[in-house]
Design an enzyme around this catalytic site. Structure first.
Site, PDB file in Angstrom:
ATOM      1  N   HIS A  89       4.111   1.626  -8.192  1.00 55.05           N
ATOM      2  CA  HIS A  89       3.406   0.829  -7.921  1.00 55.05           C
ATOM      3  C   HIS A  89       2.625   0.841  -9.662  1.00 55.05           C
ATOM      4  O   HIS A  89       2.267  -0.221  -9.728  1.00 55.05           O
ATOM      5  CB  HIS A  89       2.379   1.474  -6.829  1.00 55.05           C
ATOM      6  CG  HIS A  89       3.165   0.702  -5.207  1.00 55.05           C
ATOM      7  ND1 HIS A  89       3.184   1.787  -4.595  1.00 55.05           N
ATOM      8  CD2 HIS A  89       4.215   0.216  -4.770  1.00 55.05           C
ATOM      9  CE1 HIS A  89       3.904   1.318  -3.213  1.00 55.05           C
ATOM     10  NE2 HIS A  89       3.877   0.440  -3.614  1.00 55.05           N
ATOM     11  N   GLY A 118       0.898  -1.442  -0.022  1.00 57.60           N
ATOM     12  CA  GLY A 118      -0.586  -0.009  -0.032  1.00 57.60           C
ATOM     13  C   GLY A 118       0.818   0.752  -0.008  1.00 57.60           C
ATOM     14  O   GLY A 118       1.819   1.011  -0.737  1.00 57.60           O
ATOM     15  N   GLN A 125       8.220  -9.552   7.805  1.00 61.36           N
ATOM     16  CA  GLN A 125       8.753  -8.625   7.431  1.00 61.36           C
ATOM     17  C   GLN A 125       9.498  -7.480   7.661  1.00 61.36           C
ATOM     18  O   GLN A 125      11.250  -7.134   7.073  1.00 61.36           O
ATOM     19  CB  GLN A 125       9.128  -8.496   5.609  1.00 61.36           C
ATOM     20  CG  GLN A 125       7.940  -7.492   4.828  1.00 61.36           C
ATOM     21  CD  GLN A 125       7.716  -7.257   3.561  1.00 61.36           C
ATOM     22  OE1 GLN A 125       7.032  -8.801   3.485  1.00 61.36           O
ATOM     23  NE2 GLN A 125       8.367  -6.359   3.613  1.00 61.36           N
ATOM     24  N   HIS A 151       1.978   4.853  -4.843  1.00 62.54           N
ATOM     25  CA  HIS A 151       2.722   5.893  -5.574  1.00 62.54           C
ATOM     26  C   HIS A 151       3.348   5.726  -7.098  1.00 62.54           C
ATOM     27  O   HIS A 151       2.596   4.468  -7.521  1.00 62.54           O
ATOM     28  CB  HIS A 151       4.286   6.231  -4.551  1.00 62.54           C
ATOM     29  CG  HIS A 151       5.016   5.764  -5.108  1.00 62.54           C
ATOM     30  ND1 HIS A 151       5.201   4.416  -5.531  1.00 62.54           N
ATOM     31  CD2 HIS A 151       5.858   4.792  -4.086  1.00 62.54           C
ATOM     32  CE1 HIS A 151       6.270   3.843  -5.606  1.00 62.54           C
ATOM     33  NE2 HIS A 151       6.281   3.631  -4.519  1.00 62.54           N
TER      34      HIS A 151
HETATM   35  O1  PAF Z   1       7.973  -4.345  -1.913  1.00 65.71           O
HETATM   36  C1  PAF Z   1       6.742  -5.245  -1.730  1.00 65.71           C
HETATM   37  O2  PAF Z   1       5.906  -4.393  -0.977  1.00 65.71           O
HETATM   38  C2  PAF Z   1       6.736  -5.993  -0.233  1.00 65.71           C
HETATM   39  O3  PAF Z   1       7.708  -6.737   0.267  1.00 65.71           O
HETATM   40  C3  PAF Z   1       5.501  -7.060  -1.053  1.00 65.71           C
HETATM   41  C4  PAF Z   1       7.198  -7.734  -2.017  1.00 65.71           C
HETATM   42  C5  PAF Z   1       4.371  -6.414  -1.461  1.00 65.71           C
HETATM   43  C6  PAF Z   1       5.847  -8.480  -0.250  1.00 65.71           C
HETATM   44  O4  PAF Z   1       5.542  -7.964   0.934  1.00 65.71           O
END
Ligand code: PAF
Length: 284
Positions: A37, A31, A61, A34
């Site tokens: 994306h 999310g 993560q 920008h």
């Molecule tokens: O690049 C990201 O936004 C994240 O690392 C992903 C690939 C959505 C995994 O959570």
């Protein structure tokens, strides 16, 4: 209209209703969307008939001292952008739905994940591969698009897909930049005015090393020193790494040869950590 699928059950019904001859493109995100994306959504559209994205701020993560709680979550604005772009569906699960109590399986890649961001952020790529494999299993896309800005993430995911025979084609989308060269990132909003003014030096450091490469320099340590000198022009930038690496394995290389190289940089500006990279072509 973008279908909003708020849990795994809704996603599964939507996926089951898709005609089998439709090619499904997927853009996983956290999310705070920008233009970078949105360019991945355009690429997914060009490669498929139906486009789905996911927004999930994946706790697995983030390290204990990282920005999980303050990570931006402007969900209404994100949905408006997806609607305007004609994205067909958004998977928007909760943490409880993605990681039910008692979940005890992790996915770990053990080569490409180790250097660079892997060394600085222990466990980060294990969190990424675990959630991305789960998302692939749920969404079952034909093609998935990831941003080249996270070059190591792309390489790790490509490895995982190859090693585990995951039936999905991975595509990389080019880095989208501000006019002054700063790579777009959801984290740029954290930068103070002074740090924002200094931040373009990160890309400049990569371009300066690329210029030296173009002029014939092939020694990795010299190219890295050239890049580091540019970063040192601002005392605000605290480099974490500035490295010349094999573009696929991300292993260290003494000289840039036929395979080319990935120039990769990570740096702190204030409390914000930014990454950027540039691919050097090979001699072949
Ligand atoms: O690049 C990201 O936004 C994240 O690392 C992903 C690939 C959505 C995994 O959570």
């Amino acid at each position: 209209m973008t279908h909003i699928l708020r849990d795994k059950a809704a996603l599964r019904s939507w996926r089951a209703a898709l005609p089998p001859d439709r090619r499904l493109g997927f853009v996983p995100t956290m999310g705070a969307l920008h233009d970078g994306h949105m360019s991945l959504m355009v690429q997914a559209r060009a490669a498929s008939d139906v486009v789905i994205t996911s927004i999930f701020v994946n706790p697995l993560q983030f390290g204990p001292n990282e920005d999980l709680s303050r990570y931006p979550r402007p969900i209404e604005a994100d949905i408006a952008r997806l609607e305007a772009a004609g994205v067909d569906a958004l998977f928007l699960p909760s943490v409880e739905d993605m990681y039910p109590q008692g979940a005890s399986t992790l996915v770990e890649e053990n080569l490409v994940s180790l250097p660079l961001c892997g060394a600085e952020r222990p466990g980060h790529f294990r969190g990424v591969t675990t959630v991305v494999l789960k998302l692939f299993n749920l969404v079952q896309p034909h093609v998935a698009v990831f941003g080249q800005k996270d070059a190591q993430q792309c390489a790790v995911i490509e490895r995982m897909v190859r090693d585990l025979d995951v039936p999905v084609e991975i595509k990389r989308g080019p880095i989208v930049r501000e006019a002054d060269g700063l790579a777009l990132s959801s984290r740029n909003i954290y930068l103070s005015a002074e740090d924002r003014a200094a931040a373009p030096l990160i890309f400049e450091s990569l371009k300066t090393a690329e210029k030296a490469f173009g002029a014939g320099e092939r020694d990795s340590a010299t190219l890295a020193a050239i890049g580091q000198d540019v970063l040192a022009r601002s005392g605000r930038i605290k480099p974490q790494y500035w490295e010349v690496r094999d573009p696929e394995s991300l292993g260290a290389i003494a000289t840039v040869g036929a395979r080319g190289a990935l120039l990769a940089v990570a740096a702190h500006l204030g409390t914000t950590r930014l990454i950027d990279n540039l691919l050097l072509g090979g001699d072949a």
